[in-house]
Each structure stands twice: as C-alpha cells, then as structure tokens.
Design a protein around this motif. Structure first.
Motif, PDB file in Angstrom:
ATOM      1  N   ILE A 112       0.586  -1.123   0.069  1.00 12.71           N
ATOM      2  CA  ILE A 112      -0.046   0.198   0.019  1.00 12.71           C
ATOM      3  C   ILE A 112       0.848   1.055   0.050  1.00 12.71           C
ATOM      4  O   ILE A 112       1.573   1.493   0.695  1.00 12.71           O
ATOM      5  N   THR A 113       0.593   1.863  -0.812  1.00  9.52           N
ATOM      6  CA  THR A 113       1.403   3.364  -0.970  1.00  9.52           C
ATOM      7  C   THR A 113       0.358   4.460  -0.751  1.00  9.52           C
ATOM      8  O   THR A 113      -0.698   4.604  -1.487  1.00  9.52           O
ATOM      9  N   VAL A 114       0.568   5.332   0.335  1.00 10.92           N
ATOM     10  CA  VAL A 114      -0.447   6.228   0.827  1.00 10.92           C
ATOM     11  C   VAL A 114       0.190   7.714   0.212  1.00 10.92           C
ATOM     12  O   VAL A 114       1.377   8.403   1.061  1.00 10.92           O
ATOM     13  N   ASN A 115      -0.284   8.072  -0.428  1.00 10.14           N
ATOM     14  CA  ASN A 115       0.012   9.434  -1.124  1.00 10.14           C
ATOM     15  C   ASN A 115      -0.582  10.710  -0.522  1.00 10.14           C
ATOM     16  O   ASN A 115      -1.440  11.416  -1.262  1.00 10.14           O
ATOM     17  N   ALA A 116      -0.214  10.435   0.789  1.00 13.41           N
ATOM     18  CA  ALA A 116      -0.859  11.813   1.651  1.00 13.41           C
ATOM     19  C   ALA A 116      -0.012  13.031   1.417  1.00 13.41           C
ATOM     20  O   ALA A 116       1.159  13.006   1.216  1.00 13.41           O
ATOM     21  N   SER A 117      -0.732  14.112   1.385  1.00 13.54           N
ATOM     22  CA  SER A 117      -0.220  15.422   1.473  1.00 13.54           C
ATOM     23  C   SER A 117       0.224  15.884   2.831  1.00 13.54           C
ATOM     24  O   SER A 117      -0.634  15.206   3.697  1.00 13.54           O
ATOM     25  N   ALA A 118       1.088  16.844   3.158  1.00 14.45           N
ATOM     26  CA  ALA A 118       1.119  17.386   4.187  1.00 14.45           C
ATOM     27  C   ALA A 118       0.070  17.905   5.154  1.00 14.45           C
ATOM     28  O   ALA A 118      -0.547  18.600   4.517  1.00 14.45           O
ATOM     29  N   SER A 119      -0.262  17.372   6.503  1.00 13.75           N
ATOM     30  CA  SER A 119      -1.407  17.864   7.015  1.00 13.75           C
ATOM     31  C   SER A 119      -1.201  19.307   7.617  1.00 13.75           C
ATOM     32  O   SER A 119       0.059  19.753   7.390  1.00 13.75           O
ATOM     33  N   SER A 120      -2.193  19.908   8.183  1.00 15.19           N
ATOM     34  CA  SER A 120      -1.909  21.090   9.128  1.00 15.19           C
ATOM     35  C   SER A 120      -0.725  20.874  10.148  1.00 15.19           C
ATOM     36  O   SER A 120      -0.495  19.655  10.549  1.00 15.19           O
ATOM     37  N   ASP A 121      -0.343  21.918  10.670  1.00 16.79           N
ATOM     38  CA  ASP A 121       0.618  21.723  11.555  1.00 16.79           C
ATOM     39  C   ASP A 121       0.226  21.015  12.614  1.00 16.79           C
ATOM     40  O   ASP A 121      -0.596  21.520  13.429  1.00 16.79           O
ATOM     41  N   LEU A 122       1.040  20.134  13.200  1.00 19.36           N
ATOM     42  CA  LEU A 122       0.782  19.327  14.379  1.00 19.36           C
ATOM     43  C   LEU A 122       1.622  19.924  15.333  1.00 19.36           C
ATOM     44  O   LEU A 122       2.642  20.859  15.141  1.00 19.36           O
ATOM     45  N   THR A 123       1.435  19.400  16.789  1.00 18.27           N
ATOM     46  CA  THR A 123       2.402  20.078  17.698  1.00 18.27           C
ATOM     47  C   THR A 123       3.006  19.019  18.609  1.00 18.27           C
ATOM     48  O   THR A 123       2.339  17.938  19.042  1.00 18.27           O
ATOM     49  N   SER A 124       4.305  18.907  18.547  1.00 16.42           N
ATOM     50  CA  SER A 124       5.162  17.828  19.400  1.00 16.42           C
ATOM     51  C   SER A 124       5.958  18.596  20.198  1.00 16.42           C
ATOM     52  O   SER A 124       7.038  19.394  19.884  1.00 16.42           O
ATOM     53  N   ASN A 125       6.170  18.396  21.491  1.00 21.19           N
ATOM     54  CA  ASN A 125       6.859  19.057  22.514  1.00 21.19           C
ATOM     55  C   ASN A 125       6.797  20.604  22.381  1.00 21.19           C
ATOM     56  O   ASN A 125       7.818  21.215  22.383  1.00 21.19           O
ATOM     57  N   ASN A 126       5.491  21.099  22.029  1.00 22.57           N
ATOM     58  CA  ASN A 126       5.335  22.429  21.484  1.00 22.57           C
ATOM     59  C   ASN A 126       5.993  23.126  20.639  1.00 22.57           C
ATOM     60  O   ASN A 126       6.299  24.178  20.380  1.00 22.57           O
TER      61      ASN A 126
END
Length: 230
Positions: A112-126
């Motif tokens: 399975i190839t998932v051609n996802a585009s970059a999502s909205s900005d996530l937050t990791s350790n602020n």
C-alpha cells in the motif's frame, strides 16, 4: 524529533510482538466482512462483497459500522490521502481476488502506497510539525488490527515545510508510516502483525537567515623577523 520517531518505532515493535498471541480469526469471526481490490474494485454504495469489491481501504473504512474485517487483495494498493483507522476493524492483506467465491488467503504481498499530502501543522513538545501520515489512529480508537501489509509513504518535499510563523517557520516536514495519538493498552488492544512500515525521508528545511557581520579587527603592529622592535 528524532526522539519522537524512535519512540514511535519502539511502540510499534512492542505492539507487533504482543500481537502475535492474538487469534485474529477467532477475534473477528463475528465481524462483517468486506473486500477491497484497487485493480478490480469501485468505491460506491452497494458494493464491498467478493464479486464487487471496494477500490480503496479509506472508502471501506468510511462505510464500516461496528466490528469489520476488511480483506485486501494482493498486489499494489494506492491510497490518495491519510487512512484514518476505526475501532474494532481488521485490515488484512494477502488475499487473491476471485469474482465467484470467497477470496483465499495466501503468502502474496499487499503493498500500500499512501500518497498523503502534508497535514496542517501538528504540535510535538510545543514545536510545530508539518507531517505526511500514512495510517492514523486518534485518541479513543482501539481494537484495530493491521495484518500482512506493506505500507509506504513517499518522502516529503520542500513545498511541505512548516508554514507556522515564528522560530520554526520553514522547518522540513516529517513522514509517519503510522501515526498513533492518545493510545493506551485498553481492551481490546490494537495490534500490528507481520507488517512492513516504510515511511519516506523527511523534508529539508528552508535556508537559515544570513549571520551578522563580524567585529572589526584590532590595530596591532607587525614586525618582520629581520627587524628589531623599538
């Protein structure tokens, strides 16, 4: 970021080991069975049986209500956006398409190839993180199983950098094969069995700003070796 990715990988390894003790066939014996074939299917209502399968896993999941066993045909499967998992769903690859009877399971590979585009900005350790995500499990989603699947996500590009203003603007995007948020060892547990997860490389960040000019040098006399200072 490296610590977060290592932690995610470690969690996936632990889950894979724990999953080996799960009897998947018994666990999903009472589940609704649906079929997915990218080569032979169509995403439309009224389909999903072995003679008229769905085309994508995403669509099959959107139709799923309650405990569901999604059987995916072997070969290459393409998903054009992030696949959001649901509770109590088994997604199992390695089936051979057959329009006249239930599909047999074999050792054939489902890639399975998932051609996802970059999502909205996530937050990791602020810290804002721009991410391409293959499969995603959000808080409260439990009891899902991924089995006999090769999952890949293409590498991030320079156009998928962090767009948030501030110190982290222009940071390269991260790529997750599977993104698991807010999960715990609840009952039923989620499991990953005999899967190969291959996220592409993260994206490069934008160039940094130019540094400031250096300070002026000191005014120091230089005397050649053949001269004597006075």
């Amino acid at each position: 970021m490296k610590k977060s990715l290592l932690l995610l990988f470690f969690c996936l390894v632990i889950w894979a080991v724990k999953a080996q003790s799960i009897d998947v066939a018994a666990e999903f014996a009472d589940a609704t069975v649906v079929y997915v074939s990218y080569a032979n299917g169509t995403d439309a209502t009224g389909r999903g049986n072995f003679s008229a399968p769905y085309k994508t896993i995403r669509y099959a999941l959107q139709q799923a209500t309650g405990k569901t066993w999604i059987k995916v045909s072997s070969g290459t499967q393409t998903e054009n956006a992030t696949v959001d998992l649901k509770s109590n769903v088994l997604i199992e690859g390695g089936y051979t398409y057959n329009s006249t009877e239930d599909w047999p399971h074999s050792s054939s590979t489902t890639s399975i190839t998932v051609n996802a585009s970059a999502s909205s900005d996530l937050t990791s350790n602020n810290v804002p993180v721009r991410a391409k995500i293959g499969f995603r499990s959000t808080s409260g989603i439990t009891g899902w199983v991924l089995k006999d699947l090769n999952i890949s996500v293409p590498a991030a590009t320079t156009s998928e950098r962090v767009t948030t203003s501030g110190s982290y603007a222009g940071s390269g995007a991260t790529v997750y094969g599977i993104y698991i948020a807010g999960s715990n060892y609840s009952n039923p547990q989620s499991s990953i069995i005999n899967c190969n997860i291959a996220p592409g490389a993260g994206g490069s960040g934008a160039n940094g700003s130019a540094g400031s000019n250096g300070s002026n040098g000191s005014d120091t006399k230089f005397y050649p070796c053949s001269s004597t200072a006075t």
